[in-house]
Design a protein around this motif. Structure first.
Motif, short mmCIF file in Angstrom:
data_model
loop_
_atom_site.label_atom_id
_atom_site.label_comp_id
_atom_site.label_asym_id
_atom_site.label_seq_id
_atom_site.Cartn_x
_atom_site.Cartn_y
_atom_site.Cartn_z
N TYR A 424 45.76 53.98 21.20
CA TYR A 424 44.93 54.95 21.92
C TYR A 424 44.80 56.20 21.06
CZ TYR A 424 44.94 52.31 26.30
OH TYR A 424 44.74 51.36 27.26
N LEU A 425 43.61 56.81 21.13
CA LEU A 425 43.35 58.02 20.35
C LEU A 425 43.26 59.22 21.29
CD1 LEU A 425 42.65 59.56 17.76
CD2 LEU A 425 40.26 58.90 18.10
N LEU A 426 44.13 60.21 21.07
CA LEU A 426 44.12 61.46 21.84
C LEU A 426 43.27 62.48 21.09
CD1 LEU A 426 45.27 63.29 24.14
CD2 LEU A 426 47.21 63.75 22.62
N VAL A 427 42.23 62.99 21.75
CA VAL A 427 41.28 63.91 21.11
C VAL A 427 41.15 65.17 21.97
CG1 VAL A 427 38.95 64.17 20.16
CG2 VAL A 427 39.99 61.89 20.32
N GLY A 428 41.10 66.34 21.30
CA GLY A 428 40.88 67.57 22.04
C GLY A 428 41.44 68.78 21.34
N ASP A 429 41.81 69.79 22.14
CA ASP A 429 42.30 71.05 21.60
C ASP A 429 43.82 71.13 21.72
OD1 ASP A 429 42.73 71.50 24.29
OD2 ASP A 429 41.18 73.02 24.51
N SER A 430 44.35 72.35 21.78
CA SER A 430 45.80 72.52 21.88
C SER A 430 46.36 71.94 23.17
CB SER A 430 46.16 74.01 21.77
OG SER A 430 45.52 74.75 22.80
N HIS A 431 45.52 71.86 24.22
CA HIS A 431 45.97 71.28 25.48
C HIS A 431 45.98 69.76 25.42
CE1 HIS A 431 45.91 74.82 28.42
NE2 HIS A 431 45.88 75.31 27.20
N ALA A 432 45.43 69.20 24.38
CA ALA A 432 45.64 67.79 24.07
C ALA A 432 46.89 67.65 23.19
CB ALA A 432 44.42 67.21 23.37
N ALA A 433 47.00 68.54 22.20
CA ALA A 433 48.13 68.46 21.27
C ALA A 433 49.47 68.60 21.98
CB ALA A 433 47.99 69.54 20.20
N HIS A 434 49.54 69.46 23.03
CA HIS A 434 50.84 69.66 23.68
C HIS A 434 51.25 68.46 24.53
CE1 HIS A 434 49.45 71.73 27.74
NE2 HIS A 434 48.84 70.59 27.52
N LEU A 435 50.32 67.51 24.77
CA LEU A 435 50.65 66.31 25.53
C LEU A 435 51.14 65.16 24.65
CD1 LEU A 435 47.60 66.26 27.99
CD2 LEU A 435 49.99 66.73 28.60
N TRP A 436 50.85 65.25 23.35
CA TRP A 436 51.10 64.09 22.48
C TRP A 436 52.57 63.66 22.49
CZ3 TRP A 436 54.25 63.33 18.27
CH2 TRP A 436 54.11 62.09 17.64
N SER A 437 53.48 64.60 22.26
CA SER A 437 54.89 64.22 22.14
C SER A 437 55.41 63.64 23.45
CB SER A 437 55.73 65.43 21.73
OG SER A 437 55.64 66.47 22.71
N GLY A 438 55.03 64.23 24.59
CA GLY A 438 55.49 63.73 25.87
C GLY A 438 54.96 62.35 26.19
N ASP A 489 42.00 50.77 21.56
CA ASP A 489 42.04 50.22 22.92
C ASP A 489 41.60 51.24 23.96
OD1 ASP A 489 43.44 47.42 22.62
OD2 ASP A 489 44.55 48.79 21.31
N GLY A 490 41.58 52.50 23.57
CA GLY A 490 41.13 53.52 24.50
C GLY A 490 41.16 54.90 23.87
N VAL A 491 40.43 55.81 24.47
CA VAL A 491 40.39 57.19 24.01
C VAL A 491 40.88 58.09 25.15
CG1 VAL A 491 38.88 59.08 23.29
CG2 VAL A 491 38.53 56.80 22.37
N LEU A 492 41.72 59.06 24.80
CA LEU A 492 42.22 60.05 25.75
C LEU A 492 41.59 61.40 25.40
CD1 LEU A 492 46.04 59.15 25.57
CD2 LEU A 492 44.32 58.19 27.12
N LEU A 493 40.88 62.01 26.34
CA LEU A 493 40.25 63.30 26.12
C LEU A 493 40.98 64.36 26.94
CD1 LEU A 493 36.47 62.31 26.42
CD2 LEU A 493 37.93 62.28 24.38
N ALA A 494 41.44 65.41 26.27
CA ALA A 494 42.16 66.48 26.95
C ALA A 494 41.78 67.82 26.33
CB ALA A 494 43.67 66.27 26.86
N ALA A 495 41.77 68.86 27.17
CA ALA A 495 41.40 70.19 26.68
C ALA A 495 41.74 71.22 27.74
CB ALA A 495 39.90 70.25 26.34
N SER A 496 41.59 72.48 27.35
CA SER A 496 41.67 73.58 28.32
C SER A 496 40.29 73.72 28.95
CB SER A 496 42.07 74.89 27.60
OG SER A 496 42.07 75.97 28.49
N TRP A 497 39.99 72.79 29.83
CA TRP A 497 38.64 72.65 30.35
C TRP A 497 38.18 73.89 31.12
CZ3 TRP A 497 36.60 68.52 28.22
CH2 TRP A 497 37.38 67.39 27.97
N LYS A 498 36.92 74.23 30.94
CA LYS A 498 36.27 75.27 31.71
C LYS A 498 35.08 74.65 32.46
CE LYS A 498 38.97 78.53 30.12
NZ LYS A 498 39.99 77.63 29.55
N ASP A 499 34.58 75.36 33.46
CA ASP A 499 33.49 74.80 34.27
C ASP A 499 32.27 74.44 33.42
OD1 ASP A 499 35.03 75.07 36.55
OD2 ASP A 499 34.18 77.02 37.08
#
Length: 632
Positions: A424-438, A489-499
């Motif tokens: 799986y590929l995790l893509v995004g900003d620092s709010h994606a990066a802080h999830l990677w290790s966990g 097998d999948g992509v994970l999208l994470a970020a400090s989302w805004k409206d």
């Protein structure tokens, strides 16, 4: 050039009042920070004009010049240092006091702008927690005035009557450098003297008569009015979201127009600026600039003066700043200026050197003592230590998380597939990066690759106001190259989302779906108006455990629900990070013992990431189970 101009004192008021109101948080002054740029142009005009006049009549002396600068700047500055240091010793946590000591030592050495430029990282403490941050502008001016007299003397010696050309070259080279640096490193473009010198040089160009000034009454009044309108417009309607050079350029041009309008004879703008209330504020403007910021910082972070944060509290802070500034001007600035007439240079330089050396020495002791942790209970020290949290290892900064324009993705480390596990590929900003290790620790059966960058929304097409060149390059590589040529097998999208990110996210999901790529969107995390460790400490110190919950950033829960509806409507999977931390309007603030869930206003500590990863893994496992059932 040597005559006193009341309109320039009034112009100083136009510079300092917006800075004060902007920092206190008064609406209608969104561009008030350009007051510093007005000061730069005024300083260049006055000081370089004085130097030029003295050189031409043969009376200039470097010793006299620096003596005047010392007596003008340092007495009020060091009184502010003294009082601020006492407040810091009482209120600052150990890690904050160490940072304060370093900033104080750099401010004493006139290089605080360099210090703040070097330490202003993506995860650095916010500006409103640094009591001496405002001294960066003094550093810029002092560095300029170390070099300017020497250059002017050299030009006068070897190229008489070419002083204007000198400052024209400085202005052009500095502005061009600022333009280039703004794209590469905006922090350096903001703080460092080489990229601010053009503003002081503009004032100098006016003072040495290189720039034309209006001769007729019509053009004087027109120029002055245009300059005032330009300044007031930038102050009222400007924004930190606008490119820095656009804001500073407009402010500098407006200042030049106003000063030039009364160079030959007083203009209407000059008369307005010469009104006694404005002149009074201009006279105390230096002390007001010195005092307003540390008072604001200690009020915001420690509620030193009053507990409420209402309009009346802001008004009280403004009045307090002006009152202390007046006392500083009356009791410190004015008396010390008279010393130039009687005190010997040896005494002045000796006392200055001794004061600077002893201050730097005391700063060194504070740093060696690690900020004197014995001032607080052990629990407070442990929680507060996370204010200096180093996230680089957990985020894989510089390899898989790009925080500067100089870093490049380490594809061998970050995008290496594992043939024995789902990828799986995790893509995004620092709010994606802080999830990677966990996520990686919670789901060892899955290989989670990582492609993240600061301020980078995971979107196929540009659309976010936060987009940076680094982000666009990374996203184009991920979506236009890697996912085209590599199977995941999948992509994970994470970020400090805004409206405003939702439309761009929707189009990205539709595009990935059309390419047959399985997508999981990880929603926004709970965030706070200040660093969570500091809020937790304040709650303990004030016996008010609800401080952190009261400081949650509003609207995130609503955004989380809206994203869930939108994402599931496209057929993608949605995982709520908010729900992993918060239940029934209660959010977990500590992971275990004295370890905060987040080390700043929103990013997870390593322990927090592990806990969130564990909670998310259950939902992710259910998703995989459903996918397995469908395939069977």
């Amino acid at each position: 050039m040597t005559r006193y101009r009341a309109d320039i004192d009034g112009l100083r008021a136009i510079a300092v009042i917006p800075v004060l109101l902007f920092h206190v948080g008064v609406p209608g002054f969104s561009g008030g920070f350009v007051g510093v740029d007005i000061f730069f142009v005024i300083s260049g005009y006055l000081i370089c004009g004085m130097i030029d006049a003295d050189i031409r009549n043969g009376s200039f002396s470097l010793a006299n010049f620096y003596e005047r600068r010392i007596l003008r700047i340092l007495p009020a500055l060091f009184v502010m240092f003294l009082v601020t240091s006492v407040l810091a010793a009482i209120y600052c946590l150990p890690v904050e006091l160490v940072d304060y000591a370093r900033s104080l030592a750099s401010a004493v050495a006139s290089i605080s702008n360099v210090y703040f430029a070097q330490t202003a990282g993506y995860f650095d403490a916010p500006a409103e927690t640094k009591p001496l941050l405002h001294t960066w502008s003094l550093g810029v001016e002092e560095q300029f005035y170390f070099a300017a007299p020497l250059l002017m003397l050299l030009v006068h010696r070897f190229l008489p009557k070419r002083t204007g050309l000198l400052f024209a070259i400085i202005a052009v080279v500095s502005f061009a450098g600022a333009l280039a640096m703004s794209a590469r490193n905006p922090t350096f473009a903001f703080y460092l003297a080489p990229f601010r010198a053009w503003e002081l040089a503009l004032g100098a160009l006016l003072s040495v008569e290189f720039l034309p000034v209006p001769e007729s009454a019509f053009w004087r009044n027109a120029g002055g009015a245009a300059g005032l309108i330009l300044l007031l417009g930038v102050i009222a309607f400007g924004s930190s979201a606008v490119p820095l050079l656009a804001m500073t350029g407009l402010a500098a041009v407006g200042t030049v127009l106003v000063i030039a309008s009364s160079e030959r004879a007083i203009s209407v703008a000059g008369r307005l600026l010469s009104l006694r209330p404005l002149v009074f504020v201009g006279l105390i403007s230096y002390s007001l600039y010195l005092w307003h910021w540390p008072l604001t910082v200690f009020q915001r972070t420690d509620a030193v003066f009053f507990t409420e944060s209402s309009a009346s509290a802001k008004l009280t802070l403004i009045v307090l700043s002006i009152g202390i500034a007046y006392l500083s001007w009356k009791l410190v600035e004015t008396p010390f200026r008279t010393l130039a007439k009687g005190a010997s240079k040896t005494a002045i330089f000796g006392a200055t050197s001794a004061t600077m050396a002893s201050t730097v020495g005391l700063c060194g002791i504070v740093i060696l003592l690690s900020g004197a942790p014995f001032r607080f209970p052990k629990r407070i020290v442990e929680i507060g230590s996370f204010l200096a949290y180093d996230s680089s290892a957990a985020f894989r900064t510089g390899r898989c998380f790009l925080s500067t324009s100089r870093q490049q993705l380490d594809t061998e480390t970050c995008l290496k597939p594992d043939p024995a596990r789902p990828n799986y590929l995790l893509v995004g900003d620092s709010h994606a990066a802080h999830l990677w290790s966990g996520l990686s620790l919670a789901m060892p059966e899955i290989n989670i690759m990582q492609a993240t960058a600061s301020l980078c929304r995971p979107a196929i097409v540009a659309g976010s106001r936060y987009d940076t060149p680094v982000c666009r390059t990374l996203m184009e590589f991920v979506f236009g190259d890697f996912l085209v040529h590599k199977h995941v097998d999948g992509v994970l999208l994470a970020a400090s989302w805004k409206d405003e990110d939702l439309p761009v996210l929707s189009s990205t999901l539709q595009s990935l779906k059309s390419r047959g790529i399985d997508v999981t969107v990880l929603g926004p995390i709970v965030e706070y108006d200040a660093a969570l460790p500091r809020l937790l400490v304040d709650g303990i110190l004030h016996d008010t455990p609800s401080i952190a919950s009261a400081k949650r950033t509003p609207g995130i829960r609503e955004r989380d629900l809206a994203m869930k509806r939108m994402v599931t409507a496209t057929g993608a999977t949605y995982l709520s990070v908010y729900d992993a931390i918060c239940r029934d309007d209660r959010c977990d603030e500590l992971v275990q013992g004295n370890i905060p869930m987040q080390f700043d206003a929103g990013h997870l500590t390593a322990e927090g990431a592990i806990e969130v990863g564990r909670r998310l893994s259950a939902a992710f496992a259910r998703k995989q189970a459903r996918a397995a059932d469908v395939s069977n």
